[in-house]
Structures are given as C-alpha cells and as structure tokens.
Scaffold this active site. Sequence first.
Site, PDB file in Angstrom:
ATOM      1  N   ARG A  36       8.586 -10.989   3.415  1.00 16.62           N
ATOM      2  CA  ARG A  36       9.009 -10.810   4.807  1.00 16.62           C
ATOM      3  C   ARG A  36      10.493 -11.088   4.983  1.00 16.62           C
ATOM      4  O   ARG A  36      11.155 -10.443   5.804  1.00 16.62           O
ATOM      5  CB  ARG A  36       8.186 -11.725   5.718  1.00 16.62           C
ATOM      6  CG  ARG A  36       6.749 -11.256   5.887  1.00 16.62           C
ATOM      7  CD  ARG A  36       5.912 -12.250   6.647  1.00 16.62           C
ATOM      8  NE  ARG A  36       4.594 -11.713   6.951  1.00 16.62           N
ATOM      9  CZ  ARG A  36       3.587 -12.437   7.413  1.00 16.62           C
ATOM     10  NH1 ARG A  36       3.743 -13.728   7.632  1.00 16.62           N
ATOM     11  NH2 ARG A  36       2.426 -11.877   7.670  1.00 16.62           N
ATOM     12  N   LYS A 201     -16.059  -7.790   7.704  1.00 11.03           N
ATOM     13  CA  LYS A 201     -16.865  -7.676   8.922  1.00 11.03           C
ATOM     14  C   LYS A 201     -16.658  -6.380   9.689  1.00 11.03           C
ATOM     15  O   LYS A 201     -15.530  -5.957   9.918  1.00 11.03           O
ATOM     16  CB  LYS A 201     -16.541  -8.853   9.850  1.00 11.03           C
ATOM     17  CG  LYS A 201     -16.929 -10.207   9.277  1.00 11.03           C
ATOM     18  CD  LYS A 201     -16.574 -11.307  10.267  1.00 11.03           C
ATOM     19  CE  LYS A 201     -17.019 -12.670   9.762  1.00 11.03           C
ATOM     20  NZ  LYS A 201     -16.663 -13.740  10.724  1.00 11.03           N
ATOM     21  N   GLY A 357      -3.208  -7.670   5.546  1.00  9.74           N
ATOM     22  CA  GLY A 357      -2.833  -8.657   4.540  1.00  9.74           C
ATOM     23  C   GLY A 357      -3.484  -8.484   3.185  1.00  9.74           C
ATOM     24  O   GLY A 357      -2.813  -8.490   2.156  1.00  9.74           O
ATOM     25  N   GLY A 380      -2.074  -7.902  11.572  1.00 10.48           N
ATOM     26  CA  GLY A 380      -2.685  -7.825  12.900  1.00 10.48           C
ATOM     27  C   GLY A 380      -2.043  -6.784  13.775  1.00 10.48           C
ATOM     28  O   GLY A 380      -2.720  -6.061  14.525  1.00 10.48           O
TER      29      GLY A 380
END
Length: 399
Positions: A36, A201, A357, A380
Amino acid sequence: MSKFSDYNFAGQRALIRVDFNVPLDKQTLEIKDDTRMKAAIPTIKKILNDGGSVILMSHLGRPKEGPEDKFSLKHLVNHLSELLDGKPIQFADDCIGEDAQQKAAALKPGDVLLLENLRFYKQEEKGDEAFAEKLSKLGNVYVNDAFGTAHRAHASTAVIAKFFPKDKRMFGLLMESEVASAQKVLHSAEKPFVAIIGGAKVSDKILILENLLEKADDIIIGGGMAYTFFKAEGGKIGASLCEEDRLDTAKEIMAKAAEKNACIHLPSDSIIADKFANDADISSSVSTDIPDGWMGLDIGSMACDMFTKVILKAKTILWNGPIGVFEMECFQHGTKTIAEAVAKATENGAFSLVGGGDSVAAVNQFGFADKVSYVSTGGGAMLEFFEGKTLPGIAAINE
C-alpha cells in the site's frame, strides 16, 4: 490527461489521504508488507517534482482509546524515506494539533510531512465535520489516493473534500487507476465476461452475485460458499462449510441466473479432508456426495479443468475471493490453477481485475501479480463498488 496529471502543484501544500494501513510485526513493529505504501509513491513524487510539498494522512490499525504506540505512524517514517529515495520525512506527533499546524505551515517545496494516526481521534470514523475542517486547514489542495478506504464515510475520506474548491480536490494516480479499472469491468466489459467469486460465505457475496447476474456471462463460484449452493440443490456435503440460513438465498440466485442467461459454474468435484488441517487425511469426491465427517477444502481436478476452459474463453475477468483454503499447502492447488488460467487469459488479450484481500494475497503468493491486468488495493471498497453501491470517498470528489 487526468485532472491530477494535468494539475501543476508548484507552490502548493497538497494534503493527501493515503492508505498506509500496513501490517506490522507485533514484536519489532517492522512493516511486513509495504504494497500500500509503494502504491502511493507515484502520486507523491508527481507533486514533489512539480515543486509542491506533501502532507500525508492515514489511519493504521484499530486503536480503541486514543494514542497507542503500536499504532503510531512514526514506525513508517524510515521506510517511507527509503521509498522516496532517501528524502527526509518530517513527522507530526498529532494530526490536527499545534505541532501539525506549525510543521505544515513551514513546509517548503519538496518537503514531506507525515501526520500521526487519524484514528487516534474518534471523530475520524464518525465523519465529524469540525475535525475534517481542522485537517483541511493544513493544505490548500486535497488529494484522495486511498481507494482502500473509499467505502468509508470518514472525516478524511468523505467529509473533508467539501472544504476545498472543486478545482482543488481530486483523486491521486492510484485512486484514478482503481476507479478506471473497476468502471471498465462493471460498465464496459468486453464479452465474454467471466466473474470468479470465492470465499467462505454466501452472505458476504450476495449483493455482488446479484449485481453480476445482470452483467456477467459466466460466474464461477468456489470456496466454502459453494457448499451452501450444493446443499440447497439437495446434495450431500458432509461436514463442509454451509450457511443453513442462506439455502433459500442460494436457490434464488440460481433461479435468477437462469432468468438472466448467466451461467453459474460450481465445482463438480472437491478435494476433501477429515479435518481442517494440513496434516488431515485427504481424498477426493464428487461435490454433491461428500461422506459424513469429511469437508471440501479445495476444488478437484475435474473442476480445475472446467473452470480453466471457461476462463480461457473470457475477454474480461473479475476475480474476488479464493477457490480453496490456499493458505494450507495441501489445499492450494485449485486457487493456483485459477491464478494460472487468469494469467494465461490475460496474456491472450483479456482484461483481468483481481481484488479482495485473499485473492490479492493468492496472486502475490503464487507470483502472478504482474501477469494480470490490475490488482486492486481495496478489498472492501472494491466489493462495495461491484455491489453497485456509491462509495463516499469517490462521491465526495465528484460532487
């Protein structure tokens, strides 16, 4: 030319929201992954080369009650200096206090100032206007280059922009490329468009799946979430991961896909284990007939072949989420196979975007990061973008 590239920063104090939320070693507090930080360097260098000065602001970790040494950005100063070819980095021990104000006001062209962790103030995450206004007074141009936090309506990402005239607020080079790549996939994807959606999920990926049904030709579903789909269709999944409360959701997604002519591909076979561990007993099984007490932890050889064929036909590829438990050596073959296929399709002319990620970690781990078109820095944020949501950090600049 982009607005940022076209702008002359000579004599300007550029206040840049970067994403320096990097992982630190718990004992030594040394940086474990500087991806980053590296991603922000082109934006910083452009401003410095123009003859401007730079004030960098970021969060680090999740401090609970004010300042904590382990979350201080002072631990990044030396490495940031190295990334900027040895340039000295000034550090302010606060982000809005007197030290920050005095050091920002005294900056000369070519100087770099790093502010202390924004999240040492609760006002940052609350999107507090007064806090945002104090930050805004440190610079006279605002640059948002933190795509990883663009989905947060925080003071430094969404609120602060209103305190700058429209011609003095803009995206940095990283943010521009992130937005351009995501928009290319979502709004102007060349067909066939293949989306690869993995992870544990269904509940985490419902919105992205529903949005992609409108756009993708093929959707490959892997990872733990696949077994909820198999059970919804009446399959035996043994002890595999399953969200019992999402079985109807899985059925609805399959039904909508049929309506929209989007083809959903589930792994026909699985690598199964008798426990969630690298030293487990391992076998293979048809994914709809896994024995009791066994769990699917990776896709099998037939699924690898089928998914590869689908990917190699693609002209546009979106990959979000791993296909198996790639962190364990015994169950990484499927995710590695997907990475190889995406790289090969890219070599053949497809545009490929990898984000989230775990899928980013996978392409880095297997050495394919430079063999795909774009690797997103925002997990996200990218997920919410592809869910069709408006990201506050993007809207604030565009308003």
